[in-house]
Structure formats: structure tokens, C-alpha cells
Design a protein around this motif. Structure first.
Motif, short mmCIF file in Angstrom:
data_model
loop_
_atom_site.label_atom_id
_atom_site.label_comp_id
_atom_site.label_asym_id
_atom_site.label_seq_id
_atom_site.Cartn_x
_atom_site.Cartn_y
_atom_site.Cartn_z
N PRO A 74 25.56 29.55 -55.64
CA PRO A 74 25.91 29.01 -54.76
C PRO A 74 25.67 27.67 -54.03
CG PRO A 74 24.35 30.59 -54.21
CD PRO A 74 24.41 30.32 -55.71
N SER A 75 26.76 27.17 -53.53
CA SER A 75 26.30 25.55 -53.15
C SER A 75 25.40 25.59 -51.97
CB SER A 75 27.81 25.15 -52.77
OG SER A 75 27.52 23.65 -51.98
N LEU A 76 24.60 24.54 -52.20
CA LEU A 76 23.61 24.73 -50.85
C LEU A 76 23.75 23.83 -49.71
CD1 LEU A 76 20.58 23.81 -53.50
CD2 LEU A 76 21.21 26.22 -52.40
N GLY A 77 24.87 22.87 -49.92
CA GLY A 77 25.43 22.37 -48.73
C GLY A 77 24.38 21.46 -48.43
N GLY A 78 23.79 21.85 -47.45
CA GLY A 78 22.45 21.18 -47.07
C GLY A 78 22.90 20.00 -45.85
N GLY A 79 22.11 19.76 -44.77
CA GLY A 79 22.29 18.83 -43.84
C GLY A 79 23.00 19.55 -42.62
N ASN A 80 22.81 19.20 -41.57
CA ASN A 80 23.84 19.45 -40.20
C ASN A 80 24.44 18.52 -40.02
OD1 ASN A 80 22.57 22.25 -39.68
ND2 ASN A 80 20.71 21.15 -39.50
N ASP A 81 25.57 18.79 -39.35
CA ASP A 81 26.60 18.00 -38.76
C ASP A 81 25.99 17.19 -37.62
OD1 ASP A 81 28.70 16.66 -37.90
OD2 ASP A 81 30.34 18.39 -37.83
N ASP A 141 16.79 22.47 -42.42
CA ASP A 141 16.99 21.35 -42.26
C ASP A 141 16.44 20.97 -40.65
OD1 ASP A 141 18.07 19.85 -44.38
OD2 ASP A 141 20.06 20.90 -43.93
N LEU A 142 16.84 22.11 -39.92
CA LEU A 142 16.35 22.15 -38.47
C LEU A 142 14.87 21.98 -38.22
CD1 LEU A 142 18.80 24.93 -36.95
CD2 LEU A 142 19.04 22.76 -36.63
N ILE A 143 14.25 22.86 -39.15
CA ILE A 143 12.87 22.72 -39.02
C ILE A 143 12.21 21.53 -39.28
CG2 ILE A 143 10.78 23.39 -40.29
CD1 ILE A 143 12.17 26.52 -40.46
N SER A 145 25.59 20.55 -31.93
CA SER A 145 24.30 20.51 -31.32
C SER A 145 23.36 21.40 -32.17
CB SER A 145 24.56 21.41 -30.09
OG SER A 145 23.42 21.94 -29.45
N LEU A 146 22.08 20.85 -32.10
CA LEU A 146 21.14 21.48 -33.01
C LEU A 146 20.88 22.91 -32.45
CD1 LEU A 146 18.56 18.34 -33.30
CD2 LEU A 146 20.17 19.29 -34.99
N LEU A 147 20.69 22.87 -31.18
CA LEU A 147 20.46 24.34 -30.53
C LEU A 147 21.66 25.40 -30.71
CD1 LEU A 147 19.13 22.94 -26.82
CD2 LEU A 147 18.04 23.76 -28.84
N ALA A 148 22.83 24.89 -30.73
CA ALA A 148 23.86 25.93 -31.02
C ALA A 148 23.69 26.19 -32.46
CB ALA A 148 25.39 24.91 -30.82
N THR A 149 23.44 25.02 -33.62
CA THR A 149 23.35 25.63 -34.90
C THR A 149 22.31 26.58 -34.97
OG1 THR A 149 24.07 23.50 -35.51
CG2 THR A 149 22.83 24.74 -37.10
#
Length: 327
Positions: A99-106, A307-309, A110-114
């Protein structure tokens, strides 16, 4: 995603379909055992059909000469790749099946929403797993499963109880995180915004605790008795009710509440501080139950969470959380 019955000691990400005849490539990962980047890339590789060989930098010959502190190098046969996290992830996604890992947040999200949405995804997966497991127990009516590793009916109920206790702890910490970090942020802007979500937390608690008590009852009953079968039916019914309530509650938060996070116009500093508070409140989830949380996530969401961590400014805590998932 993971197994529906019983409990695996592996992350779901580690359970990669293997046909026995195909030989998967060996990836040698060179890096410091204390490197955050090395831990991140090790976790990413668990989602791919590869054999991973971690080579601690201090105990091996450097690949391609000197290796600066913190550098991570991937070696696959004669191929040697190093660079940023994004460069290494692109190489892994391009080079290996899975599976694709993607990685990174848009950055616009919002970090909290994610964080909240991804936790919802994991909890729903685990609730569904418990529902299916309870349905299977009810169908068998006290008979042993064909899987010898599950053990006797009483042994299986103990495993079921442990798995539900872990889920309950994550759900309770999640609710506490929302009530002590997220909802106060909304209350400062508009006191009525989070009222419905708070009421639903109070509504769900008796059901969640009631399920725990039913599991205790099942554990002491004779597995061949009518009372045992009746208790299993009650357990299955209550878990289905919990599943329905969780789906409704999480959907309402994601549609009506979390989109408003953007309207709060928090600074990046404020959002990272709030994110760190979330990790602080959910200590059990981000230590001994961290693998349990990640088990319920598809690879791209698992990488989002890591990524959030990585945004934590407390490097010691960040390193501790990341090391937990690769041990």
C-alpha cells in the motif's frame, strides 16, 4: 486491515501476505538506534513486502564512507539511497510493492482535526473487530474455536476481555482528551458549539462500562450452560449498540465540529502546544497501547499519525513514542 478474531502480537502493518514461494528483497537500514528518522523509516518499511535488516550505525561499517549523525541510509542490493524523510518515503513507495504510504499531513488541515479523525478510524476498526468476535462467540455458543492458539472457551474470553479493556482505555483517554483540550478551545469561541458532543460522551459511558461487566459475567459461567449463551447474546447486542453510537458520534464530530477548527484561527504555536497536550492526556494510548492504536489504521493513516508525533517539540517524548512501535 488486521485480523477480525483474537489478538495478534504484531502490528497489522506487519502482517504482509506472503505466498511462501516468492522471495522478498532484503532492505538494510543504516542509522542510529536513537534516530527519530530511522525509527520513522523502520515503521514505514513494516507496511511493505520486504525483509528488514536494521544496522545500527555505531556497530557497522558506514555505507559509502562517512555517515553524519542522524543520517539514514537504505541499501537494497547495489542500490544505496539516503536523504530527507520525503526522499526515503518516495523511494520506498516506488521501489516496493504494498500500500502507498503517502506520508505528510496537508498543511492546510488542522493538526488537531487530523489527530481526532485518525483516532476515530482506529477506534471504529477495533469496535468492529470486537463485534465480529462476539458474533463468532455467540454462533459457537461455548464451543472451542478451530484455532488452537485461542485455547479453551474460558481462555478465549480472557483474551476477549483484555482486548476490550485496551479498547475501553483508548476510548476513555480519547474522550478525556476532547474534554480537556479540544472542547475548551471551542468553548472560548462559542460555548454552545461542543455541547452535543459532551452530552454524547455522558450517554456512551454507561454502555461501555456495562459491556465490561457482561464480559466479567461470561468469564465465570459454565461454557455449556444456557446462561452462558444468553450472556454471549447480550454481549453481542451491546457491542453492536456501541458500534452504532460510535459511528453516529464520530460522524457528527467530523461533520459539524472539526471543520470549525479552521475558523478558530489558531497560530501554529498554539496548535502544536494543544497537540502536545493531547499526547500528554493520552499517556496510556501513546505508550503501552500505541501499537494497539496503530493496528486499527490503514498505512496512510498510520503514517499521518507518526507525522503528527514528529511535530512534538519534546524530542525525548517523541523518540520514546517512535521507539515503541519498532521494538
Amino acid at each position: 486491515m488486521g485480523n477480525c478474531l483474537g489478538r495478534s502480537e504484531k502490528l497489522t502493518a506487519e502482517i504482509v501476505p506472503r505466498d511462501g514461494a516468492k522471495v522478498y528483497p532484503t532492505v538494510r537500514l543504516h542509522g542510529s538506534p536513537k534516530s527519530v528518522l530511522a525509527a520513522y523509516i523502520r515503521f514505514a518499511l513494516l507496511h511493505k513486502a520486504v525483509s528488514l535488516d536494521f544496522v545500527p550505525s555505531g556497530e557497522a561499517e558506514r555505507v559509502g564512507g562517512s555517515e553524519p549523525e542522524g543520517t539514514v541510509t537504505l541499501q537494497v542490493g547495489s542500490e544505496v539511497v539516503s536523504g530527507s524523510r520525503e526522499t526515503l518515503l518516495r523511494f520506498i513507495d516506488t521501489r516496493f510493492p504494498g500500500p502507498s504510504l503517502g506520508g505528510g499531513n496537508d498543511e492546510a488541515t488542522s493538526l488537531l482535526a487530523t489527530l481526532t479523525r485518525v483516532q476515530h478510524t482506529s477506534m471504529l476498526w477495533h469496535v468492529e473487530r470486537m463485534v465480529k468476535w462476539a458474533e463468532d462467540l455467540t454462533t459457537r455458543g461455548g464451543k472451542k474455536t478451530v484455532d488452537p492458539s485461542v485455547g479453551t472457551p474460558r481462555m478465549e474470553i480472557r483474551k476477549f476481555a483484555r482486548s476490550y479493556s485496551e479498547l475501553l482505555e483508548v476510548m476513555m483517554e480519547h474522550a478525556q482528551m476532547e474534554e480537556t483540550v479540544l472542547f475548551p478551545i471551542f468553548d472560548k469561541a462559542d460555548r454552545g458549539v461542543a455541547k452535543a458532543a459532551k452530552e454524547e460522551h455522558a450517554r456512551d459511558l454507561p454502555l461501555m462500562n456495562g459491556i465490561k461487566e457482561v464480559i466479567k459475567s461470561v468469564g465465570v459461567l459454565d461454557s455449556g450452560s444456557p446462561d452462558y449463551r444468553e450472556a454471549l447474546y447480550s454481549l453481542s447486542t451491546r457491542l453492536k449498540s456501541l458500534q452504532g453510537q460510535c459511528k453516529q458520534h464520530f460522524a457528527e464530530e467530523e461533520v459539524e465540529l472539526l471543520p470549525l477548527m479552521e475558523a478558530l484561527e489558531l497560530s501554529k504555536e498554539q496548535e502544536v502546544s494543544a497537540l502536545e497536550q493531547c499526547f500528554e492526556v493520552m499517556q496510556g494510548t501513546h505508550s503501552r497501547l500505541f501499537k494497539f492504536l496503530l493496528e486499527g489504521l490503514p498505512p496512510h493513516d498510520a503514517m499521518k499519525y507518526v507525522d503528527l508525533i514528529s511535530k512534538c517539540r519534546d524530542k525525548e517524548r517523541m523518540e520514546s513514542m517512535l521507539q515503541t512501535i519498532v521494538k
